[in-house]
Design a protein around this motif. Structure first.
Motif, PDB file in Angstrom:
ATOM      1  N   ASP A   1       0.828  -1.210   0.000  1.00  0.00           N
ATOM      2  CA  ASP A   1       0.000   0.000   0.000  1.00  0.00           C
ATOM      3  C   ASP A   1       0.856   1.252   0.000  1.00  0.00           C
ATOM      4  O   ASP A   1       0.561   2.226  -0.692  1.00  0.00           O
ATOM      5  CB  ASP A   1      -0.939   0.020   1.212  1.00  0.00           C
ATOM      6  N   LYS A   2       1.924   1.250   0.781  1.00  0.00           N
ATOM      7  CA  LYS A   2       2.803   2.420   0.841  1.00  0.00           C
ATOM      8  C   LYS A   2       3.463   2.662  -0.507  1.00  0.00           C
ATOM      9  O   LYS A   2       3.521   3.797  -0.989  1.00  0.00           O
ATOM     10  CB  LYS A   2       3.864   2.247   1.923  1.00  0.00           C
ATOM     11  N   LEU A   3       3.964   1.599  -1.134  1.00  0.00           N
ATOM     12  CA  LEU A   3       4.601   1.755  -2.446  1.00  0.00           C
ATOM     13  C   LEU A   3       3.583   2.186  -3.507  1.00  0.00           C
ATOM     14  O   LEU A   3       3.897   2.976  -4.390  1.00  0.00           O
ATOM     15  CB  LEU A   3       5.297   0.463  -2.856  1.00  0.00           C
ATOM     16  N   ARG A   4       2.370   1.675  -3.397  1.00  0.00           N
ATOM     17  CA  ARG A   4       1.313   2.053  -4.337  1.00  0.00           C
ATOM     18  C   ARG A   4       1.003   3.547  -4.198  1.00  0.00           C
ATOM     19  O   ARG A   4       0.851   4.260  -5.189  1.00  0.00           O
ATOM     20  CB  ARG A   4       0.064   1.219  -4.072  1.00  0.00           C
ATOM     21  N   ASN A   5       0.924   4.034  -2.945  1.00  0.00           N
ATOM     22  CA  ASN A   5       0.650   5.450  -2.701  1.00  0.00           C
ATOM     23  C   ASN A   5       1.791   6.320  -3.218  1.00  0.00           C
ATOM     24  O   ASN A   5       1.554   7.385  -3.770  1.00  0.00           O
ATOM     25  CB  ASN A   5       0.420   5.719  -1.211  1.00  0.00           C
ATOM     26  N   GLN A   6       3.022   5.875  -3.032  1.00  0.00           N
ATOM     27  CA  GLN A   6       4.165   6.657  -3.496  1.00  0.00           C
ATOM     28  C   GLN A   6       4.186   6.749  -5.006  1.00  0.00           C
ATOM     29  O   GLN A   6       4.471   7.803  -5.579  1.00  0.00           O
ATOM     30  CB  GLN A   6       5.477   6.052  -2.999  1.00  0.00           C
ATOM     31  N   THR A   7       3.891   5.655  -5.694  1.00  0.00           N
ATOM     32  CA  THR A   7       3.915   5.689  -7.155  1.00  0.00           C
ATOM     33  C   THR A   7       2.761   6.521  -7.696  1.00  0.00           C
ATOM     34  O   THR A   7       2.918   7.217  -8.691  1.00  0.00           O
ATOM     35  CB  THR A   7       3.862   4.270  -7.756  1.00  0.00           C
ATOM     36  N   SER A   8       1.604   6.486  -7.045  1.00  0.00           N
ATOM     37  CA  SER A   8       0.495   7.327  -7.507  1.00  0.00           C
ATOM     38  C   SER A   8       0.784   8.796  -7.242  1.00  0.00           C
ATOM     39  O   SER A   8       0.421   9.651  -8.052  1.00  0.00           O
ATOM     40  CB  SER A   8      -0.821   6.917  -6.853  1.00  0.00           C
ATOM     41  N   ASN A   9       1.460   9.117  -6.134  1.00  0.00           N
ATOM     42  CA  ASN A   9       1.857  10.503  -5.852  1.00  0.00           C
ATOM     43  C   ASN A   9       2.904  10.973  -6.852  1.00  0.00           C
ATOM     44  O   ASN A   9       2.886  12.113  -7.275  1.00  0.00           O
ATOM     45  CB  ASN A   9       2.394  10.659  -4.419  1.00  0.00           C
TER      46      ASN A   9
END
Length: 139
Positions: free
Chosen positions: A126-134
């Protein structure tokens, strides 16, 4: 003989007496357990489950679902060792997993890595997903 040698011999004799006392008391406590008919008729899996510690049951269930025939043999042998007293310690998940892997059974365990983000624990995906979307929003 010097005074130190006499003292050393006295300590050795004392330690030997303590060890003999421990061995004899262990034999006395093992006799009632071995003669128990209830212990002998107990299901090997139930006997093993009683000796499992932290995450041990999880590892055992994964092993039984992935390798049913092999894990049944391992459970029977472990129960036999528990009955004879050769395995007296609690088997946690790590020890059981190491045992299965040492005999060639690569048990797959579900792993989840949590990291702290904004004071909460979230999964690493989830953290990596949020970082890539940001990162995608910034471009």
């Amino acid at each position: 003989m010097s005074e130190d040698d006499i003292e050393l011999e006295r300590l050795k004799a004392k330690r030997l007496a303590e060890m003999q006392k421990n061995i004899s008391s262990n034999r006395e406590t093992e006799k009632p357990v071995d003669s128990s008919e209830e212990k002998l008729s107990e299901n090997p899996r139930d006997l093993l489950v009683k000796k499992l510690g932290f995450r041990g049951l999880e590892v055992l269930e994964n092993a039984e679902s992935q390798f049913p025939n092999e894990s049944k043999i391992v459970v029977e042998k472990l129960a036999e060792l528990i009955k004879t007293g050769e395995v007296g310690e609690i088997l946690d998940g790590g020890k059981l997993l190491t045992l299965f892997r040492s005999i060639g059974l690569s048990i797959r365990m579900q792993t989840k890595i949590n990291v702290e983000q904004d004071g909460k624990f979230v999964s690493l995906t989830d953290k990596l997903r949020n970082q890539t979307s940001n990162d995608g929003d910034k471009q």
